[in-house]
Design an enzyme around this catalytic site. Structure first.
Site, PDB file in Angstrom:
ATOM      1  N   CYS A  14       0.811  -1.238  -0.130  1.00 24.40           N
ATOM      2  CA  CYS A  14       0.028  -0.016  -0.083  1.00 24.40           C
ATOM      3  C   CYS A  14       0.816   1.158   0.015  1.00 24.40           C
ATOM      4  O   CYS A  14       1.509   1.521  -1.084  1.00 24.40           O
ATOM      5  CB  CYS A  14      -0.913   0.096   1.277  1.00 24.40           C
ATOM      6  SG  CYS A  14      -2.384   1.044   0.969  1.00 24.40           S
TER       7      CYS A  14
ATOM      8  N   ASN B 232      -7.162  -0.011   0.171  1.00 26.15           N
ATOM      9  CA  ASN B 232      -7.743   1.221   0.964  1.00 26.15           C
ATOM     10  C   ASN B 232      -6.439   2.334   0.156  1.00 26.15           C
ATOM     11  O   ASN B 232      -5.448   2.135   0.918  1.00 26.15           O
ATOM     12  CB  ASN B 232      -7.826   1.395   2.194  1.00 26.15           C
ATOM     13  CG  ASN B 232      -7.937   2.935   2.702  1.00 26.15           C
ATOM     14  OD1 ASN B 232      -8.871   3.487   1.851  1.00 26.15           O
ATOM     15  ND2 ASN B 232      -7.525   3.271   3.809  1.00 26.15           N
TER      16      ASN B 232
ATOM     17  N   PHE C 289      -3.968   7.119  -3.612  1.00 23.52           N
ATOM     18  CA  PHE C 289      -3.125   7.527  -4.282  1.00 23.52           C
ATOM     19  C   PHE C 289      -2.359   6.252  -5.148  1.00 23.52           C
ATOM     20  O   PHE C 289      -2.665   5.117  -4.793  1.00 23.52           O
ATOM     21  CB  PHE C 289      -1.963   8.225  -3.635  1.00 23.52           C
ATOM     22  CG  PHE C 289      -2.316   9.305  -3.033  1.00 23.52           C
ATOM     23  CD1 PHE C 289      -2.036  10.860  -3.856  1.00 23.52           C
ATOM     24  CD2 PHE C 289      -3.051   9.540  -1.958  1.00 23.52           C
ATOM     25  CE1 PHE C 289      -2.355  12.025  -3.171  1.00 23.52           C
ATOM     26  CE2 PHE C 289      -3.441  10.574  -1.220  1.00 23.52           C
ATOM     27  CZ  PHE C 289      -3.027  11.747  -2.113  1.00 23.52           C
TER      28      PHE C 289
ATOM     29  N   HIS D 141      -3.717  -4.965   0.295  1.00 22.89           N
ATOM     30  CA  HIS D 141      -3.528  -5.425   1.533  1.00 22.89           C
ATOM     31  C   HIS D 141      -3.538  -7.062   1.856  1.00 22.89           C
ATOM     32  O   HIS D 141      -4.663  -7.500   1.768  1.00 22.89           O
ATOM     33  CB  HIS D 141      -4.417  -4.799   2.571  1.00 22.89           C
ATOM     34  CG  HIS D 141      -4.296  -3.344   2.810  1.00 22.89           C
ATOM     35  ND1 HIS D 141      -5.020  -2.891   3.913  1.00 22.89           N
ATOM     36  CD2 HIS D 141      -3.891  -2.481   2.097  1.00 22.89           C
ATOM     37  CE1 HIS D 141      -4.532  -1.579   3.831  1.00 22.89           C
ATOM     38  NE2 HIS D 141      -4.015  -1.405   2.740  1.00 22.89           N
TER      39      HIS D 141
ATOM     40  N   GLU E 121      -2.794  -9.051   4.056  1.00 17.61           N
ATOM     41  CA  GLU E 121      -3.000  -9.769   5.213  1.00 17.61           C
ATOM     42  C   GLU E 121      -4.226 -10.264   5.384  1.00 17.61           C
ATOM     43  O   GLU E 121      -4.532 -10.976   6.442  1.00 17.61           O
ATOM     44  CB  GLU E 121      -2.452  -8.913   6.631  1.00 17.61           C
ATOM     45  CG  GLU E 121      -3.525  -7.919   6.855  1.00 17.61           C
ATOM     46  CD  GLU E 121      -3.910  -6.798   5.688  1.00 17.61           C
ATOM     47  OE1 GLU E 121      -4.922  -6.444   5.412  1.00 17.61           O
ATOM     48  OE2 GLU E 121      -3.049  -6.279   5.077  1.00 17.61           O
TER      49      GLU E 121
END
Length: 383
Positions: A264, A306, A309, A354, A356
């Site tokens: 991210c 999330n 940019f 993400h 995880e």
């Protein structure tokens, strides 16, 4: 932010956007006012992980799923020590939570942490508006008596925009801590906390990694004091163009050829360290159902995102960088946004999403195994 909580469900509330659009509903959570960038998240589940994800700092999150709060709030699924969103927008809050793990309602937790929200508005219309106009500054205001709309719009327009905003130090740990390996320790990783989620070091620990989580202000000396086999740069909020410190640190790590993995915000930091630019997306990617293709295998993954940019790197060629050749390894299938980078001449890679899986899905868990393989290979070469 000012808050009160008595009789919130019956208290009038308004969501005000910087372009003058106003949505009227009822208070949800604490009563008062709050400001942030209005963004929408498309996940059908996982609201607890979303609300406690530090990447959402300074954002007012709109849940596109029509009903929120059905599973209540438990004490196990938090991704950090607090709720980080500035505000929460839902259409139809569950009246009674129903889940064997729930300890209290979502509304109760929002009240307890002073998070101002709004319910009872047309979140479908709001989401379409944000897709057409882009994420923008906003405010949620609730109370028995509210100022005129024009005054509220003016107050929203006076707030800082997300572009140019530096937030990663605000959400990062102030003190280093260690997450021990589960079972036999195989590797040591220095993880730079730019807004890390709790599940991320846990996923590494499951693979025999002792994780030293370091503050965002960590220096090269701090990193190598733990004698790491690899270095990890986490997710986080804000504009990556402001993150000169983390970029300098990553540049130093790359110069040492230490195995490196970023997610991210960490992907954007790697992009900058390699000489690419970053830019703000119109409305970003948020939720747990974003399709991404791993171009190294051709596999399509459903992933958790999330980010507002992205890295500006060429999709159609291998690029020469100060650290050797680099290529785009992952791409979003909705809009062809860069979702991953990898170096071809040394052990470093990153993804924009993400892996995880908090909250879900689990398609990208292999990336932690890829990081383990890089560290094992580098260790074998040194031996």
């Amino acid at each position: 932010m000012t808050t009160s909580t008595r009789g919130a469900a019956k208290v009038p509330a308004v969501l005000v956007l910087e372009d003058g659009r106003v949505f009227r509903g009822r208070a949800y959570g604490a009563v008062g006012e709050t400001f942030g960038e209005a963004v929408f998240s498309t996940g059908m589940t996982g609201y607890q992980e979303t609300l406690t994800d530090p990447s959402y700092a300074h954002q007012i999150v709109v849940a596109t799923a029509p009903q929120i709060g059905n599973t209540g709030w438990n004490d196990e699924d938090d991704e950090s020590g607090r709720i980080w969103v500035s505000g929460y927008v839902v259409r139809d809050p569950a009246r009674v939570p129903s889940n064997w793990r729930a300890k209290r309602s979502l509304d109760d937790e929002l009240v307890a942490q002073g998070i101002v929200g709004i319910s009872g508005i047309d979140t479908r219309a709001l989401t379409r508006h944000l897709r057409e106009r882009g994420s923008m500054r906003s405010g949620v205001f609730s109370g028995e008596t509210l100022p005129a709309d024009a005054e509220l719009v003016s107050r929203v327009q006076a707030q800082p925009a997300m572009k140019g905003l530096s937030l990663y130090e605000e959400v990062a740990t102030k003190e280093a801590y260690v997450v021990p390996a589960v079972g036999e320790k195989k590797f040591t990783v220095a993880a730079i906390d730019l807004g890390i989620k709790g599940m991320t070091p846990h996923r590494m620990a499951e693979r025999g990694i002792e994780v030293h989580v370091l503050p965002a202000t960590a220096t090269e000396e701090d990193v190598y004091a733990v004698d790491p086999d690899g270095v990890f740069f986490s997710n986080g909020p804000g504009d990556p163009a402001t993150a000169d410190g983390p970029v300098a640190l990553m540049t130093a790590v790359l110069a040492r050829r230490t195995p490196l993995f970023g997610i991210c915000f960490g992907n954007q930091i790697l992009g900058r360290a390699l000489g690419f630019g970053t830019y703000k997306l119109k409305y970003g990617h948020r939720g747990i159902n974003q399709p991404v293709q791993d171009r190294t295998t051709g596999k399509v993954e459903v992933t958790a995102h999330n980010h507002g940019f992205a890295v500006d790197a060429p999709l159609d060629k291998v690029s020469e960088t100060p650290f050797g050749r680099a290529e785009v390894s992952h791409v979003c299938l909705n809009d062809q946004v860069v979702e991953g980078l990898q170096l071809l001449d040394q052990p470093a890679f990153s993804v924009q999403y993400h892996p995880e899986a908090a909250a879900g899905p689990h398609d990208a868990a292999y990336l932690f195994d890829r990081f383990v393989s890089l560290m094992a290979a580098e260790g074998a070469q040194r031996a």
